[in-house]
Motif scaffolding. Sequence first.
Motif, short mmCIF file in Angstrom:
data_model
loop_
_atom_site.label_atom_id
_atom_site.label_comp_id
_atom_site.label_asym_id
_atom_site.label_seq_id
_atom_site.Cartn_x
_atom_site.Cartn_y
_atom_site.Cartn_z
N ALA A 108 -83.20 -61.50 42.54
CA ALA A 108 -82.84 -62.82 43.07
C ALA A 108 -82.80 -63.89 41.99
N SER A 109 -83.20 -63.55 40.76
CA SER A 109 -83.32 -64.58 39.72
C SER A 109 -81.97 -65.15 39.31
N GLY A 110 -80.91 -64.35 39.41
CA GLY A 110 -79.61 -64.81 38.96
C GLY A 110 -79.40 -64.71 37.47
N ASP A 111 -80.23 -63.90 36.77
CA ASP A 111 -80.11 -63.82 35.31
C ASP A 111 -79.06 -62.80 34.86
N GLY A 112 -78.40 -62.13 35.79
CA GLY A 112 -77.35 -61.18 35.43
C GLY A 112 -77.79 -59.74 35.41
N SER A 113 -79.11 -59.47 35.37
CA SER A 113 -79.61 -58.10 35.42
C SER A 113 -79.86 -57.74 36.87
N LEU A 114 -78.86 -57.21 37.52
CA LEU A 114 -78.91 -57.07 38.97
C LEU A 114 -80.01 -56.13 39.44
N ALA A 115 -80.28 -55.06 38.69
CA ALA A 115 -81.23 -54.05 39.16
C ALA A 115 -82.56 -54.11 38.41
N GLU A 116 -82.76 -55.13 37.56
CA GLU A 116 -84.02 -55.30 36.85
C GLU A 116 -84.68 -56.59 37.32
N VAL A 117 -85.92 -56.47 37.75
CA VAL A 117 -86.64 -57.59 38.36
C VAL A 117 -87.95 -57.80 37.63
N LEU A 118 -88.28 -59.04 37.32
CA LEU A 118 -89.57 -59.32 36.70
C LEU A 118 -90.69 -59.19 37.72
N GLU A 119 -91.82 -58.67 37.28
CA GLU A 119 -92.99 -58.58 38.14
C GLU A 119 -93.31 -59.96 38.72
N ILE A 209 -86.44 -49.27 46.90
CA ILE A 209 -86.64 -50.28 47.94
C ILE A 209 -85.90 -49.83 49.19
N GLU A 210 -86.60 -49.72 50.30
CA GLU A 210 -86.00 -49.31 51.56
C GLU A 210 -85.99 -50.48 52.53
N VAL A 211 -84.84 -50.71 53.15
CA VAL A 211 -84.66 -51.80 54.09
C VAL A 211 -84.24 -51.24 55.43
N ASN A 212 -84.93 -51.62 56.47
CA ASN A 212 -84.59 -51.23 57.84
C ASN A 212 -84.30 -52.49 58.65
N LEU A 213 -83.10 -52.58 59.19
CA LEU A 213 -82.72 -53.69 60.05
C LEU A 213 -82.79 -53.23 61.50
N PHE A 214 -83.44 -54.03 62.32
CA PHE A 214 -83.58 -53.65 63.72
C PHE A 214 -83.65 -54.90 64.58
N SER A 215 -83.37 -54.71 65.86
CA SER A 215 -83.53 -55.78 66.84
C SER A 215 -84.63 -55.39 67.80
N PHE A 227 -81.01 -48.72 54.65
CA PHE A 227 -80.45 -48.38 53.35
C PHE A 227 -81.52 -48.58 52.28
N SER A 228 -81.34 -47.96 51.13
CA SER A 228 -82.31 -48.07 50.05
C SER A 228 -81.59 -48.01 48.71
N GLU A 229 -82.21 -48.65 47.70
CA GLU A 229 -81.70 -48.62 46.34
C GLU A 229 -82.86 -48.73 45.38
N ALA A 230 -82.64 -48.26 44.17
CA ALA A 230 -83.68 -48.29 43.16
C ALA A 230 -83.60 -49.57 42.34
N ILE A 231 -84.75 -50.09 41.96
CA ILE A 231 -84.83 -51.21 41.03
C ILE A 231 -85.81 -50.85 39.92
N THR A 232 -85.69 -51.54 38.82
CA THR A 232 -86.67 -51.42 37.73
C THR A 232 -87.49 -52.70 37.69
N LEU A 233 -88.80 -52.56 37.80
CA LEU A 233 -89.70 -53.72 37.75
C LEU A 233 -90.26 -53.83 36.34
N ILE A 234 -90.22 -55.03 35.78
CA ILE A 234 -90.62 -55.24 34.39
C ILE A 234 -91.72 -56.30 34.33
N LYS A 235 -92.76 -56.00 33.57
CA LYS A 235 -93.83 -56.98 33.36
C LYS A 235 -93.48 -57.84 32.15
#
Length: 678
Positions: A108-119, A209-215, A227-235
């Motif tokens: 969500a940072s908007g830094d351009g690294s779509l699949a890399e997220v800071l801790e 990361i697994e996301v389940n949408l339900f009503s 649906f699910s996708e992999a991310i890389t978490l970086i400290k």
Amino acid sequence: MTNFIPQWHSRFAKAIPASDLQPKAPQLQDADLKSSVLGLNQSVDAIDKNATVSIISDKSFHIDQPLDQQLLQATGLDPKQLKIDWSKPGDAFDPKVPVLKIRRITDASGDGSLAEVLEDGALKVNFDSRNWGPDYLQEASRIQIGRDGEVHVNQVDVFASISAKDLESGRVINLGTQQINASQGSFLVNLKDKLDAVSTGSLRDQYSIEVNLFSGSEERPQQLESFSEAITLIKPMQYGANHLGDETSNTFNYNDIGSAIGSARIYKGRGGTDFLNLDGIRSTDVLSFNGRAGIDAATASDLGRQAFYGGTVFDSLSLKNGDELYLQGIERLRFSDITIDLTPNLDATSDRQWNTQVMDVNGAWRFNTGSDDVVLVSLDTGFDANAAGRGDVHGDLNHAINRTATNTLTNQPDHGHQAMSVMAAAHDGSEVAGIAPGASLWAYNVYAGGTSLYGAIDSAMSQRQGNQRLVFQGGIQGESWWTDGATREQMTALLDSTADVGFFSIAAGNGGPGGNLTDPNYLSSVSGVASGTNRFNNLASVGALQFTGQDEVDGLLNATGTDLAGYSNRGKNLTLVAPTDSRSILNSGGNVRGFGGTSCANPNLAGVAALVWSENANIDGGELREILIGSTMDIGAGGFDTTFGFGLVNAESAIRRAHALDQNQELASFWANNEFMA
């Protein structure tokens, strides 16, 4: 812009020589086009056999660059020449022609690294209820027939449950369940204190990361989508002397230690003119800066696309080696081939003003220099009279509107003029560069021959129009001001009425040795109206910070040390400190003279407050004070202390927080303002 952000799948990211591609049909090469194909339903007419395919990855993908340009850069293939009509049922291609992957879970940072997220960062989960199809929509809607046969479709509540699986340990972490707005197309997931980036021998870890949408409800959910996708978490590396500065000039050193160990760095220069030395890195080694490809010295001070983290925004510098650097309060990037200045090219007279350097005003000017909708209201001596009996106003303050008669003081007749020049003098390359020259300016003389303090505040509130916000600069000290023109109760009621649209920067008082106010309580309390900080959350008392030494750094005057002025009032109701002994304009003649006391500190703070409010007018006076407090630089004992209050005001840090709240309040609010102090 669509709700989905495209990404090249990492499987197809490596470079492939086109000469390795064998023909499958007379007019085309082998279909192992690992970095193509956008689902264009076209084919290849010709491929240069001597061409090579460049790398496209999460880090090299540029949202602000058209996809066809990126494809051309990566493959050497002009998308307009692609005619993939040979991809028909029954055709055997091995491996299959890949299709562009659409990432649904991104940083969500908007830094351009779509699949890399800071801790401790955040995720953006993208969805589009329009693609759920009739069955999904039926599940997520409740149809009712009215009395007259009319049909009502009521959308039922939709929820998302999110979990993360550590791909190294297999541990599953519940990231919570939240109700989502199906019409928005995306929602945020706060990772603060939830996932650990440290894995075996590395400051990186991978999660699915697994996301389940339900009503319906969690007890009786009606599944909509999963649906699910992999991310890389970086400290990120962000602590210690090589990442955190003080109010003086600091130099930080970046070294490439290998992305597996730590590919994210956070540098917080805070006050002073700060350098980042990039050892062994040339400017051409920059992949992107603030969302733009590469880095250009001529445009580097432009904001570009700022990266969100810790409730604020940062400059984001991506290197071709895979490292991502977040920057705040950094004025100079020193590459091996060039040094790039990140400060805007404004009034060079500020180079000689230690106050603008110590408060990082140069960095704040990248965002704005003030707005017409923010009014600096000077509660001081206003203007004295010139030979013609009119206000003796220097040209740099020509935008001031004088609301009262000129003062008749015989001592310090230009006191108010000096204060206004500190906070609002025009940027014209002469005399003094004001902190917020773009703000409106109203002058009130609350001393000899003018109006009362009560009358000035009441007048400003009545003169205010539309969405204007008023920043009051109070060059007043002593208890008598509480009843100047009204009773204490009336003054209190008037100040209460300003809460939403007003902010007060009031001198703490010069009650100690060498000051002009004899106050036996100067060590334990601020003076007069300034002492109302506990009663009014839109009022700040301002102590005077002196430099204890100065030095020129890259042509800019910096403090080498600071301390509270001995005369300055202090105590449990001191809010902040700001610079004193600043350059100021004396009168219409343009004479420049030093301006001292808490009388100088309060316009310094007022100017910064005007910049912050100009950046985000959706906050009230109390929230403005909270931003100023939460973004200060702590220069005394840890946290609040009775000598420096909450610390030294930092213009860039405060305006970055205001900008973050304005651009994405939900994302910025994942962190309290004082949790990630720049």
